[in-house]
Design an enzyme around this catalytic site. Structure first.
Site, PDB file in Angstrom:
ATOM      1  N   HIS A 137       0.860  -1.188   0.000  1.00 29.99           N
ATOM      2  CA  HIS A 137       0.000   0.000   0.000  1.00 29.99           C
ATOM      3  C   HIS A 137       0.899   1.241   0.000  1.00 29.99           C
ATOM      4  O   HIS A 137       2.136   1.107  -0.065  1.00 29.99           O
ATOM      5  CB  HIS A 137      -0.941  -0.025   1.210  1.00 29.99           C
ATOM      6  CG  HIS A 137      -0.232  -0.297   2.507  1.00 29.99           C
ATOM      7  ND1 HIS A 137       0.596   0.609   3.103  1.00 29.99           N
ATOM      8  CD2 HIS A 137      -0.200  -1.408   3.300  1.00 29.99           C
ATOM      9  CE1 HIS A 137       1.089   0.107   4.216  1.00 29.99           C
ATOM     10  NE2 HIS A 137       0.634  -1.136   4.364  1.00 29.99           N
ATOM     11  N   GLY A 141       1.848   3.141   2.260  1.00 27.97           N
ATOM     12  CA  GLY A 141       2.844   3.179   3.344  1.00 27.97           C
ATOM     13  C   GLY A 141       4.154   2.573   2.872  1.00 27.97           C
ATOM     14  O   GLY A 141       5.235   3.147   3.067  1.00 27.97           O
ATOM     15  N   HIS A 142       4.061   1.404   2.226  1.00 28.24           N
ATOM     16  CA  HIS A 142       5.270   0.761   1.697  1.00 28.24           C
ATOM     17  C   HIS A 142       5.918   1.637   0.619  1.00 28.24           C
ATOM     18  O   HIS A 142       7.137   1.791   0.571  1.00 28.24           O
ATOM     19  CB  HIS A 142       4.919  -0.601   1.067  1.00 28.24           C
ATOM     20  CG  HIS A 142       4.347  -1.597   2.027  1.00 28.24           C
ATOM     21  ND1 HIS A 142       3.034  -2.021   1.966  1.00 28.24           N
ATOM     22  CD2 HIS A 142       4.906  -2.279   3.062  1.00 28.24           C
ATOM     23  CE1 HIS A 142       2.821  -2.912   2.914  1.00 28.24           C
ATOM     24  NE2 HIS A 142       3.930  -3.092   3.600  1.00 28.24           N
ATOM     25  N   GLN A 186       7.876 -15.167  12.423  1.00 28.63           N
ATOM     26  CA  GLN A 186       7.438 -14.048  13.261  1.00 28.63           C
ATOM     27  C   GLN A 186       5.955 -14.111  13.616  1.00 28.63           C
ATOM     28  O   GLN A 186       5.432 -13.222  14.279  1.00 28.63           O
ATOM     29  CB  GLN A 186       7.789 -12.705  12.621  1.00 28.63           C
ATOM     30  CG  GLN A 186       6.930 -12.336  11.415  1.00 28.63           C
ATOM     31  CD  GLN A 186       7.457 -11.082  10.754  1.00 28.63           C
ATOM     32  OE1 GLN A 186       8.543 -11.067  10.204  1.00 28.63           O
ATOM     33  NE2 GLN A 186       6.690  -9.996  10.811  1.00 28.63           N
ATOM     34  N   ASP A 207       5.263   0.574  12.923  1.00 27.73           N
ATOM     35  CA  ASP A 207       5.683  -0.548  13.768  1.00 27.73           C
ATOM     36  C   ASP A 207       6.865  -0.064  14.615  1.00 27.73           C
ATOM     37  O   ASP A 207       8.003  -0.479  14.422  1.00 27.73           O
ATOM     38  CB  ASP A 207       6.069  -1.742  12.888  1.00 27.73           C
ATOM     39  CG  ASP A 207       4.909  -2.180  12.022  1.00 27.73           C
ATOM     40  OD1 ASP A 207       3.973  -2.776  12.552  1.00 27.73           O
ATOM     41  OD2 ASP A 207       4.908  -1.878  10.814  1.00 27.73           O
ATOM     42  N   SER A 236      -1.479  -3.755   5.504  1.00 25.85           N
ATOM     43  CA  SER A 236      -1.932  -4.872   4.659  1.00 25.85           C
ATOM     44  C   SER A 236      -3.127  -5.556   5.303  1.00 25.85           C
ATOM     45  O   SER A 236      -4.021  -6.055   4.624  1.00 25.85           O
ATOM     46  CB  SER A 236      -0.804  -5.886   4.495  1.00 25.85           C
ATOM     47  OG  SER A 236       0.362  -5.237   4.026  1.00 25.85           O
ATOM     48  N   ARG A 237      -3.137  -5.575   6.620  1.00 23.69           N
ATOM     49  CA  ARG A 237      -4.211  -6.272   7.347  1.00 23.69           C
ATOM     50  C   ARG A 237      -5.564  -5.564   7.221  1.00 23.69           C
ATOM     51  O   ARG A 237      -6.597  -6.174   7.484  1.00 23.69           O
ATOM     52  CB  ARG A 237      -3.832  -6.414   8.813  1.00 23.69           C
ATOM     53  CG  ARG A 237      -2.748  -7.448   9.059  1.00 23.69           C
ATOM     54  CD  ARG A 237      -2.555  -7.668  10.545  1.00 23.69           C
ATOM     55  NE  ARG A 237      -1.816  -8.883  10.824  1.00 23.69           N
ATOM     56  CZ  ARG A 237      -0.498  -8.960  10.916  1.00 23.69           C
ATOM     57  NH1 ARG A 237       0.223  -7.885  10.750  1.00 23.69           N
ATOM     58  NH2 ARG A 237       0.092 -10.108  11.175  1.00 23.69           N
TER      59      ARG A 237
HETATM   60  P1  AMP Z   1       4.897  -5.141   6.450  1.00 25.59           P
HETATM   61  O1  AMP Z   1       4.747  -5.505   5.024  1.00 25.59           O
HETATM   62  O2  AMP Z   1       3.600  -4.887   7.150  1.00 25.59           O
HETATM   63  O3  AMP Z   1       5.815  -6.064   7.208  1.00 25.59           O
HETATM   64  O4  AMP Z   1       5.611  -3.727   6.482  1.00 25.59           O
HETATM   65  C1  AMP Z   1       6.831  -3.521   5.796  1.00 25.59           C
HETATM   66  C2  AMP Z   1       7.363  -2.172   6.206  1.00 25.59           C
HETATM   67  O5  AMP Z   1       6.422  -1.165   5.874  1.00 25.59           O
HETATM   68  C3  AMP Z   1       7.608  -2.062   7.730  1.00 25.59           C
HETATM   69  O6  AMP Z   1       8.792  -1.332   7.948  1.00 25.59           O
HETATM   70  C4  AMP Z   1       6.398  -1.296   8.186  1.00 25.59           C
HETATM   71  O7  AMP Z   1       6.619  -0.574   9.385  1.00 25.59           O
HETATM   72  C5  AMP Z   1       6.167  -0.362   7.013  1.00 25.59           C
HETATM   73  N1  AMP Z   1       4.790   0.137   7.015  1.00 25.59           N
HETATM   74  C6  AMP Z   1       3.668  -0.610   7.105  1.00 25.59           C
HETATM   75  N2  AMP Z   1       2.586   0.195   7.108  1.00 25.59           N
HETATM   76  C7  AMP Z   1       3.051   1.475   7.042  1.00 25.59           C
HETATM   77  C8  AMP Z   1       2.427   2.748   7.023  1.00 25.59           C
HETATM   78  N3  AMP Z   1       1.111   2.902   7.092  1.00 25.59           N
HETATM   79  N4  AMP Z   1       3.217   3.838   6.938  1.00 25.59           N
HETATM   80  C9  AMP Z   1       4.574   3.729   6.864  1.00 25.59           C
HETATM   81  N5  AMP Z   1       5.221   2.538   6.883  1.00 25.59           N
HETATM   82  C10 AMP Z   1       4.472   1.430   6.965  1.00 25.59           C
END
Ligand code: AMP
Length: 280
Positions: free
Chosen positions: A34, A36-37, A61, A151, A187-188
């Site tokens: 999304h 954020g990534h 994890q 996170d 993602s959730r």
């Molecule tokens: P994940 O795929 O959820 O393991 O997240 C991968 C990376 O994206 C991790 O460093 C998360 O902290 C970051 N991340 C996830 N959601 C967001 C968000 N809304 N804003 C900024 N970074 C994010």
């Protein structure tokens, strides 16, 4: 954008890039990407010559099998998003690439910061995070690695991992990207029904209320009120904490701390949502 599935192939490619003097920025993800990534990829692109993004749902994890099994997968859309965001290399390994049978998986512990909140509610979670991040760092050898402050506890654990293991990678924390109603992108969130999705924004509202009342209301009362507000909205909160941003220890007196954050984890339908906010 180049796509790799095998550690040995990406290692050779990155070695060549580094010999040419290129700097490597790394964004590890579990996919179902999304904005954020994408913000992490943009940050990496601003600072580095080459951006590497990994997509790997790390089994070690997850403390609950159902959470692992239900984790959303959307590789087709992910690779399109990465291509459009300027990512140079995507690495999508199988579990056997990351955890070869021939190698024992190291166990990590960071007692000062991994025992509370996510550490307490998801036993073994941070050991798994540290295992996978260390493994990826060994393969990708990034100069910089980008993690979301969404996170926050994970970000601190990885900073500690890098220090303790003398890893030559600078860890960069990036701001949380939110939907227009304040819900942190995750993602959730894809696991939420339309009604649950509307309810989920209460997490942001509750943290904002705490921010406004921090200096005028007793902290234990504030935490209790926040927990109750989440429950009344239909969520099942696991914790609502107000903690020092460096030590993650719950605070008693705001005055004695320079940086304070609110932390929350709550279940809603099939999703477990976490968020946090800088209070001072
Ligand atoms: P994940 O795929 O959820 O393991 O997240 C991968 C990376 O994206 C991790 O460093 C998360 O902290 C970051 N991340 C996830 N959601 C967001 C968000 N809304 N804003 C900024 N970074 C994010």
């Amino acid at each position: 954008m180049k796509l790799f599935h095998h550690s040995s192939d990406i290692q050779v490619y990155i070695k060549e890039l580094k010999q040419q003097g290129k700097t490597i920025g790394f964004v590890p993800t579990m996919g179902a990407l999304h904005k954020g990534h994408v913000s992490l990829v943009h940050e990496a692109k601003n600072q580095c010559d080459i951006v590497v993004c990994s997509i790997f749902i790390n089994p070690t994890q997850f403390n609950k099998k159902s959470d692992f099994v239900n984790y959303p997968i959307d590789i087709g859309n992910d690779t399109k998003m990465l291509e459009n965001s300027g990512c140079d290399i995507v690495f999508i390994p199988k579990a056997t690439e990351i955890y070869p049978d021939s190698e024992t998986v190291a166990s990590y512990s960071f007692p000062a910061i991994d025992s509370m909140m996510e550490g307490e509610h998801r036993p073994g979670h941070f050991t798994g995070v540290a295992q996978v991040v260390k493994r990826f760092f060994d393969i990708v050898t990034p100069n910089f690695a980008y993690f979301g402050l969404k996170d926050y506890q994970q970000y601190l654990v990885i900073k500690t991992l890098a220090e303790k293991e003398h890893i030559d990678t600078e860890i960069i924390g990036c701001p949380t990207i939110r939907e227009t109603d304040g819900l942190a992108m995750s993602s959730r969130n894809r696991l939420l029904s339309e009604k649950e999705r509307a309810t989920a924004s209460v997490i942001f509202q509750v943290m904002n209320r705490v921010k406004k009342s921090l200096l005028t209301t007793d902290l234990s009362l504030l935490k209790e009120q926040s927990f109750q507000a989440l429950k009344e909205a239909g969520l099942e909160p696991e914790y609502f904490e107000i903690a020092d941003a460096d030590t993650l220890l719950p605070i008693v007196e705001v005055k004695e701390h320079k940086k304070v954050r609110a932390f929350v984890a709550a279940n809603l339908g099939k999703a477990r949502l976490i968020d946090n906010m800088e209070l001072i």
